[in-house]
Design a protein around this motif. Structure first.
Motif: not given
Ligand code: ADP
Ligand code: MG
Length: 535
Positions: A248, A250, A300, A319-320
């Motif tokens: 969690t 970045p 992220w 990602r995301w």
């Protein structure tokens, strides 16, 4: 309200907008409320049962929903009458507690209100009606428990569970392939169920949908499906024995806050900064590699530079990924969610037998399958369908089916559907009324009549003669003492619901009767309605 003083200094109170309030009292209030409740019922009544109609609803921003689910219809209707809102709430609580039977509960409540109106006209006091309904509902529920049957299933014999889910689905738009969906629902619930504790956590079942394909292509995946793809097109599309780092934090160097200022006025300074940044990335990637991760799933995003580096270091990444999905992935793979790179250790990695990317259609739509996980107790149902409306409706129908399967695991008693349980209860309540000498007996008989409204609505919606059909079935009940004769909606040729395999859960039916009675009692006890009027 305002306090003012007249010329002699005496205070007086001005009640503002007093004349703008409209007020209904006594019998008028009750009648108005009953009318409002009945109006809501009238809308839902035609949606009940396997031959029930669907509703098309348009939201203020133009989205169209087509559905057969009572709770959804009411939710989207945007009613602003207070009593109508109570009915919406009623349907919602049935949905919340049981998941199925959301139309039936409103139809029953509407019928109870209709009967109450007649009783009020005969001069019976609303409180007496409320009390009578309470007694009658007790008789009905007792009888329901009496006629309920225990029903046996095991992990190797899931057929009975499938049959019950199919009854739920038969009234939905997706009834065309109810068998497939019912099987998927049962398998999914059994996969996440704790049979010893009779507990099912539906949160572990993820429902994903994608436009395209056929409804029949809907599948159950023993793992997690994420609507994301690898961050770089050249990353591998298939990873076996994946060790997954679930992050969690970045993948970025720390950014200067607005308070700080970085002055770069020489080439050297720029190069140092660049070098620093580069080192930062490298350290992060190296940390992941050091603990043995072969896949990084990150909440992220990360920029192109990081993406390139990850590719360069042969570390595939996604990602995301949303928080809920991240949690499910962690549960399924037995990993831990890691909030800081420093905390990454080999034990915190999740394990999955295979992670693969699959593409759909021509739009390069890709999804990530995470399968053969360490802990198989998280599954995904992947719905395919022709358009978005269809997928949304399938999701809702699937929710009903999942809830029914869960309810059966919690409590494996069933009653028969097609209105047969209601007819049987109606007869029991009717004969129970004889035991009460007072006014209550009228009220209790009215309750019995209200119960008949469910089979009546089923018959009406199937194009049968409601009164004739109902009286025929009722006399059969009394003559043969069979609690499983109902309305033959699909024209199969027999009204024996046991033979037609139309089952419903006992707790669902019981909840319908209890909730409907409660709401009607509440509405009846309101004798003063004060509301701001429209102008
Ligand atoms: P709800 O939202 O209340 O579940 P449904 O539209 O699902 O409403 O209709 C449920 C009713 O339809 C139940 O009373 C059930 O017994 C009845 N029903 C479902 N399938 C059949 C069938 N094949 N034959 C007769 N009745 C059925
Ligand atoms: Mg249903």
């Amino acid at each position: 309200m305002a306090l003012a003083f007249d010329e002699y200094g005496r205070p007086f109170i001005i009640i503002r907008e007093q004349d703008k309030k409209s007020r209904l009292r006594g019998l008028d209030a009750q009648k108005a409320n009953i009318t409002a409740g009945k109006a809501v019922t009238r809308i839902l009544r035609t949606s009940l049962g396997p031959k029930g109609m669907d509703k098309m609803l348009q939201s203020p921003d133009g989205d169209v929903t087509i559905t057969n689910d009572g709770a959804t219809i009411l939710e989207q209707m945007d009613v602003d009458n207070q009593i109508a809102k109570l009915m919406v709430e009623l349907s919602r609580s049935q949905d919340y507690e049981i998941g199925d039977g959301t139309t039936g509960v409103v139809v029953l409540a509407g019928a109870l209100l209709e009967q109450a109106e007649k009783l009020l006209e005969r001069g019976i006091h609303p409180v007496r009606i409320a009390e009578g309904y309470e007694m009658a509902s007790r008789i009905a529920v007792e009888h329901l428990e009496h006629i309920a049957q225990k029903f046996e299933y095991s992990v190797s014999n899931i057929e009975p569970l499938v049959q019950t889910c199919m009854t739920t689905l038969s009234s939905k738009i997706v009834s065309r392939c109810k068998r497939t969906i019912a099987e998927i629902a049962v398998k999914a619930v059994l996969a996440v169920a704790d049979l010893e504790r009779k507990d099912v956590n539906l949160d572990l079942i993820k429902v994903e949908g994608k436009v395209g394909g056929k409804l029949e292509d809907t599948e159950l995946i023993y793992g997690i499906l994420v609507d994301k793809d690898m961050s770089h097109p050249q990353m591998p599309k298939r990873i076996e024995d994946a060790k997954i780092a679930i992050l969690t934090c970045p993948f970025e160097p720390p950014k200067p806050k607005t308070k700080h200022k970085v002055d770069i006025d020489t080439v050297e300074k720029f190069q140092t900064l660049r070098h620093q940044e580069h080192k930062y990335f490298n350290d992060m990637v190296q940390k992941c590699k050091d603990v043995g991760a072969t896949l990084v799933i990150c909440q992220w995003g990360f920029d192109d530079e990081a993406n390139h580096l990850l590719m360069h270091h042969n570390l595939p990444a996604v990602r995301w990924v949303g928080g809920v999905e991240l949690e499910l992935i962690a549960i399924a793979t037995g990993g831990r969610i890691v909030p800081r790179f420093q905390e990454l250790t080999p034990e915190k990695l999740g394990k999955a037998g295979i992670v693969r990317e699959k593409s759909f259609g021509t739009t390069k739509d890709r999804m990530l399958y995470i399968e053969q996980c360490a802990n198989s107790r998280a599954v995904t149902i992947f719905i395919r369908g022709g358009n978005k409306m269809m997928i949304e409706e399938t999701k809702r129908s699937l929710h009903d089916a999942l809830c029914v399967a869960r309810n059966l695991i919690r409590n494996n008693f069933i009653v028969f559907g097609g209105g047969s349980a209601e007819i049987s209860c109606s007869i029991a309540v009717e004969s129970g009324a004889d035991g009460y000498p007072g006014v209550e007996q009228y009220v209790i008989r009215s309750f019995a009549e209200a119960l008949d409204s469910i089979p009546m609505a089923l018959a009406e919606n199937s194009g049968l003669q409601p009164i004739e059909t109902l009286s025929a079935v009722k006399s059969q009940h009394i003559k043969e003492k069979t609690p499983f004769c109902g309305i033959d909606c699909n024209d199969v040729g027999t009204n024996n619901m046991q033979e037609q395999f139309v089952f419903e859960t006992l707790i669902g039916k019981r909840q319908q009767i209890l909730l409907a009675t409660q709401v009607v009692k509440m509405i009846l006890k309101i004798d003063d309605v004060i509301s701001p009027s429209d102008y």
